[in-house]
Design a protein around this motif. Sequence first.
Motif, PDB file in Angstrom:
ATOM      1  N   THR A 162       0.881  -1.185  -0.017  1.00 47.90           N
ATOM      2  CA  THR A 162       0.041   0.172   0.009  1.00 47.90           C
ATOM      3  C   THR A 162       0.751   1.374  -0.145  1.00 47.90           C
ATOM      4  OG1 THR A 162       0.009  -0.122   2.385  1.00 47.90           O
ATOM      5  CG2 THR A 162      -1.952  -1.093   1.338  1.00 47.90           C
ATOM      6  N   LYS A 163       2.052   1.118  -0.205  1.00 45.41           N
ATOM      7  CA  LYS A 163       3.037   2.285  -0.136  1.00 45.41           C
ATOM      8  C   LYS A 163       3.645   2.758  -1.511  1.00 45.41           C
ATOM      9  CE  LYS A 163       4.812   1.333   4.565  1.00 45.41           C
ATOM     10  NZ  LYS A 163       5.749   1.034   5.499  1.00 45.41           N
ATOM     11  N   VAL A 166       7.718   8.431  -3.421  1.00 48.53           N
ATOM     12  CA  VAL A 166       7.743   9.381  -4.334  1.00 48.53           C
ATOM     13  C   VAL A 166       9.013  10.412  -4.003  1.00 48.53           C
ATOM     14  CG1 VAL A 166       6.728  11.729  -4.545  1.00 48.53           C
ATOM     15  CG2 VAL A 166       5.283   9.424  -4.078  1.00 48.53           C
ATOM     16  N   PRO A 167       9.890  10.550  -4.848  1.00 46.68           N
ATOM     17  CA  PRO A 167      10.959  11.495  -4.642  1.00 46.68           C
ATOM     18  C   PRO A 167      10.557  12.914  -4.338  1.00 46.68           C
ATOM     19  CG  PRO A 167      11.109  10.671  -6.839  1.00 46.68           C
ATOM     20  CD  PRO A 167       9.817  10.176  -6.336  1.00 46.68           C
ATOM     21  N   ASP A 168      11.484  13.617  -3.456  1.00 49.72           N
ATOM     22  CA  ASP A 168      11.411  14.966  -2.908  1.00 49.72           C
ATOM     23  C   ASP A 168      11.095  15.928  -4.164  1.00 49.72           C
ATOM     24  OD1 ASP A 168      14.104  14.861  -3.506  1.00 49.72           O
ATOM     25  OD2 ASP A 168      14.757  15.327  -1.524  1.00 49.72           O
ATOM     26  N   THR A 169      11.523  15.707  -5.329  1.00 45.32           N
ATOM     27  CA  THR A 169      11.641  16.430  -6.309  1.00 45.32           C
ATOM     28  C   THR A 169      10.400  16.294  -7.084  1.00 45.32           C
ATOM     29  OG1 THR A 169      12.888  14.871  -7.980  1.00 45.32           O
ATOM     30  CG2 THR A 169      14.294  16.360  -6.669  1.00 45.32           C
ATOM     31  N   ALA A 170       9.560  15.468  -6.787  1.00 45.65           N
ATOM     32  CA  ALA A 170       8.242  14.863  -7.677  1.00 45.65           C
ATOM     33  C   ALA A 170       7.536  16.453  -7.922  1.00 45.65           C
ATOM     34  CB  ALA A 170       7.543  13.888  -6.906  1.00 45.65           C
ATOM     35  N   HIS A 171       6.643  16.294  -8.936  1.00 49.10           N
ATOM     36  CA  HIS A 171       5.520  17.105  -9.004  1.00 49.10           C
ATOM     37  C   HIS A 171       4.468  17.043  -8.111  1.00 49.10           C
ATOM     38  CE1 HIS A 171       6.900  16.606 -13.463  1.00 49.10           C
ATOM     39  NE2 HIS A 171       7.293  17.843 -12.909  1.00 49.10           N
ATOM     40  N   GLY A 172       4.011  18.035  -7.820  1.00 46.76           N
ATOM     41  CA  GLY A 172       2.768  18.243  -6.684  1.00 46.76           C
ATOM     42  C   GLY A 172       1.782  17.063  -6.701  1.00 46.76           C
ATOM     43  N   THR A 173       1.361  16.922  -7.933  1.00 45.38           N
ATOM     44  CA  THR A 173       0.168  15.834  -7.944  1.00 45.38           C
ATOM     45  C   THR A 173       0.473  14.624  -7.881  1.00 45.38           C
ATOM     46  OG1 THR A 173       1.023  15.817 -10.270  1.00 45.38           O
ATOM     47  CG2 THR A 173      -0.654  17.314  -9.996  1.00 45.38           C
ATOM     48  N   ASN A 174       1.994  14.230  -7.786  1.00 48.61           N
ATOM     49  CA  ASN A 174       2.360  12.942  -7.473  1.00 48.61           C
ATOM     50  C   ASN A 174       1.756  12.380  -6.230  1.00 48.61           C
ATOM     51  OD1 ASN A 174       5.355  12.351  -9.353  1.00 48.61           O
ATOM     52  ND2 ASN A 174       3.217  12.759 -10.028  1.00 48.61           N
ATOM     53  N   PRO A 175       2.255  12.787  -4.970  1.00 51.82           N
ATOM     54  CA  PRO A 175       1.720  12.378  -3.779  1.00 51.82           C
ATOM     55  C   PRO A 175       0.224  12.430  -3.448  1.00 51.82           C
ATOM     56  CG  PRO A 175       3.035  14.758  -3.644  1.00 51.82           C
ATOM     57  CD  PRO A 175       3.133  14.077  -5.247  1.00 51.82           C
ATOM     58  N   VAL A 186       5.472   7.554   0.632  1.00 50.23           N
ATOM     59  CA  VAL A 186       6.765   7.551   1.431  1.00 50.23           C
ATOM     60  C   VAL A 186       7.964   8.428   0.650  1.00 50.23           C
ATOM     61  CG1 VAL A 186       8.726   6.128   2.172  1.00 50.23           C
ATOM     62  CG2 VAL A 186       6.287   5.295   2.253  1.00 50.23           C
ATOM     63  N   GLU A 187       8.363   9.094   1.115  1.00 49.59           N
ATOM     64  CA  GLU A 187       9.375  10.107   0.491  1.00 49.59           C
ATOM     65  C   GLU A 187      10.785   9.781   0.277  1.00 49.59           C
ATOM     66  OE1 GLU A 187       9.415  14.718   0.332  1.00 49.59           O
ATOM     67  OE2 GLU A 187      11.297  14.003   1.851  1.00 49.59           O
ATOM     68  N   VAL A 188      11.511   9.872  -0.776  1.00 48.28           N
ATOM     69  CA  VAL A 188      13.004   9.394  -0.974  1.00 48.28           C
ATOM     70  C   VAL A 188      13.789  10.585  -1.314  1.00 48.28           C
ATOM     71  CG1 VAL A 188      12.918   8.704  -3.352  1.00 48.28           C
ATOM     72  CG2 VAL A 188      14.811   7.857  -2.026  1.00 48.28           C
ATOM     73  N   LYS A 189      15.001  10.597  -0.681  1.00 50.54           N
ATOM     74  CA  LYS A 189      15.548  11.892  -0.865  1.00 50.54           C
ATOM     75  C   LYS A 189      16.445  12.073  -2.257  1.00 50.54           C
ATOM     76  CE  LYS A 189      14.250  13.648   3.341  1.00 50.54           C
ATOM     77  NZ  LYS A 189      13.208  14.587   3.240  1.00 50.54           N
ATOM     78  N   GLY A 211       5.007   0.550  -5.446  1.00 50.68           N
ATOM     79  CA  GLY A 211       6.023   1.140  -6.480  1.00 50.68           C
ATOM     80  C   GLY A 211       6.603   2.433  -6.205  1.00 50.68           C
ATOM     81  N   ILE A 212       7.225   2.745  -7.323  1.00 55.42           N
ATOM     82  CA  ILE A 212       7.843   4.040  -7.054  1.00 55.42           C
ATOM     83  C   ILE A 212       7.161   5.141  -8.178  1.00 55.42           C
ATOM     84  CG2 ILE A 212       9.636   3.523  -8.538  1.00 55.42           C
ATOM     85  CD1 ILE A 212      11.518   5.396  -6.724  1.00 55.42           C
ATOM     86  N   MET A 213       6.865   6.505  -7.942  1.00 54.19           N
ATOM     87  CA  MET A 213       6.527   7.316  -8.968  1.00 54.19           C
ATOM     88  C   MET A 213       7.660   8.205  -9.242  1.00 54.19           C
ATOM     89  SD  MET A 213       2.644   8.540  -7.929  1.00 54.19           S
ATOM     90  CE  MET A 213       2.306   9.237  -9.447  1.00 54.19           C
ATOM     91  N   MET A 214       8.143   8.396 -10.388  1.00 54.16           N
ATOM     92  CA  MET A 214       9.106   9.309 -10.652  1.00 54.16           C
ATOM     93  C   MET A 214       8.996   9.813 -12.178  1.00 54.16           C
ATOM     94  SD  MET A 214      12.193   6.391 -10.577  1.00 54.16           S
ATOM     95  CE  MET A 214      13.664   7.666 -11.122  1.00 54.16           C
TER      96      MET A 214
END
Length: 487
Positions: A162-163, A166-175, A186-189, A211-214
Motif C-alpha cells: 500500500t506504499k 515519491v522523490p522529494d523532487t516530484a511534481h505536486g500531483t504525484n503524492p 513515502v518520500e525518498v531523498k 511501486g515508485i513514482m518518478m
Amino acid sequence: MKEYDKLIFEISKPGRKGYQLPADKYGVDGMSAIPAGLMRGEAPELPEVSELDVVRHYTNLSNKNFGVDTGFYPLGSCTMKYNPKINEELASLPAFAGLHPLQDVKSVQGALQLYYELQQALSSLAGLKEFTLNPYAGAHGELTGLMVMRQYHKLRGDDKRTKVIVPDTAHGTNPASAMVAGLEVVEVKSRPNGSIDIEDLKPLLDDTVAGIMMTNPNTLGMFETEIMEIASLVHEAGGLLYYDGANLNPMLGKVRPGDMGFDIMHINLHKTFSTPHGGGGPGSGPVGVSERLVDLLPTPRVVKLDDGSFDVVYNGDESLGSVSTFFGNFGVMMKAYAYILSLGRDNIKNVGPMATLNANYIKESLRDLYKLPVEGPCKHEFVFDGLADKSTGVTTLNVAKRLLDFGFHAPTIYFPLLFHESLMIEPTETESLETLDEFIDVMRKVAIEARENPELVKEAPVTTAISHPDETGAAKNPILSYKAMKA
C-alpha cells in the motif's frame, strides 16, 4: 483613462441596454413572447451598458491575455510549446466534431481508427505495450495508473503493498494522486546533484511497497543516470515503476520510458504533443502499460479486427472498469494525432534534442547572474535558486513581476521546493534563437537592475493594469459578483 479601459461596472449607466430580443416570425416582441411564469419579478442587478461598450470591454480583456500565440511562455514543467493551427482545423472537421458517442460502431470507423492509431503511436514512442486514451488530464492519468498498480497487486493477493515511494523532487500531483488512490506516500531523498539517492531508497524497498513514482528527467531537469539500477531494485522488491510523463518532451526520439524499466506511465497530450492547455482544460492523460498489465487497463478499448475494421471492447474481470465518460476528450486526441503525423517518424526525433539545446543555452547564458544550485547539463528545463547576488533583498517573485514590464510571462517560481528562491525555466523546442536571446537580455537586465536599483524591481510591475494586488486578501475574501463589487 479611456472608457473601454475601465471595468464594465465603472461605465454602467441606469437605463442603458446592450441587448435586444428579436421578434418572432409573427412580429411579436421577444420579451412579450416569454411566458409570464418564466419572467423575473425584477431586473437582475447587472451593469447597464450599451452593446458597443460590452464589445469593447471583452475585446480589451482578451487583448490583455497572454499565451503562446502572443509571447514566450517559459513555465517550467508545463511545456508551453506552440500549438500548430492545422491541429485546430483538423479537430474542427464536422465529420469528427459532429459525432455522437452512442452512434453505432460501424458509423464511426474513422474516429475509432484515429483512436487506435494514436494508441499505437504513443506505445511506440513510450516503449510500452498498450495505451488507454480515456483519462481526461495528467492528474487523472496519474490516478488511473496508480489504480492499475493497486489492481495488479490485489489480483496477486499482495494486499499489504500500500506504499508508493515519491522523490522529494516530484511534481505536486504525484503524492496527491497516490493519496486519492488510497496509497501511503513515502518520500525518498535526492542527492546534491538532484538525482535520487539510491542509498536512501534501498531501506524503503520492502514487501509493503507497491511501486515508485518518478519522472526522468526529474523536476530539476536532470536525467536520472542510475535509472536502470533503480528499476532493478524496485522490481526485485516486487514493486512497479510509474513514469510521470510531464517531462517526456526532451525524451522524444532519444529514450523511451519502457526501455528504462517503467511499467506504467501517463502522457500529457496537452504538453508533449502540442494541444493547448491552461485555463482548466481540456486536457488528456493517456496511460500506457507494459505487457503484463494490459488486461488491467480501463474500458472501453478500441481494437483492430482481422478484417481491418475497428471495434469497441470491454475488458474482463481484471479491468479497472470505466474511468471516464466514453472515450475521454476526443478533440484533444485529434490534435495530438495531427501533430505526430505532421512531424513524422524522423522529425519527431528532433524534439528532445532541440528542447535540451534551448534549455542549456539559456542556463549557460545566465549562470553568472543567477544562482545555479545543480551543476551539469540539463534536459528540457533547469532551476535557478534566485539571483546570485541576494544582498539587496530582491526576491524571485520580484524578478518574475519585473519580467512582465518587458512583455515576458514569468517562469515557474518557488517550485521545486528544494530551493528557497526557485526559478524554473523551460523554453521548449519551438522557440527561435532570437526569442531566446531577447529573453536572456531581459533576464540579465533585471539582474543588473536588482543590484543597481533594487527598489525599481521591488515595485514592479509598473506597466500592467494591476501592480501589487493583495493576493492573500483576494484569496480569503474573493469578490465574485457585480453586487459584491458595488458594495
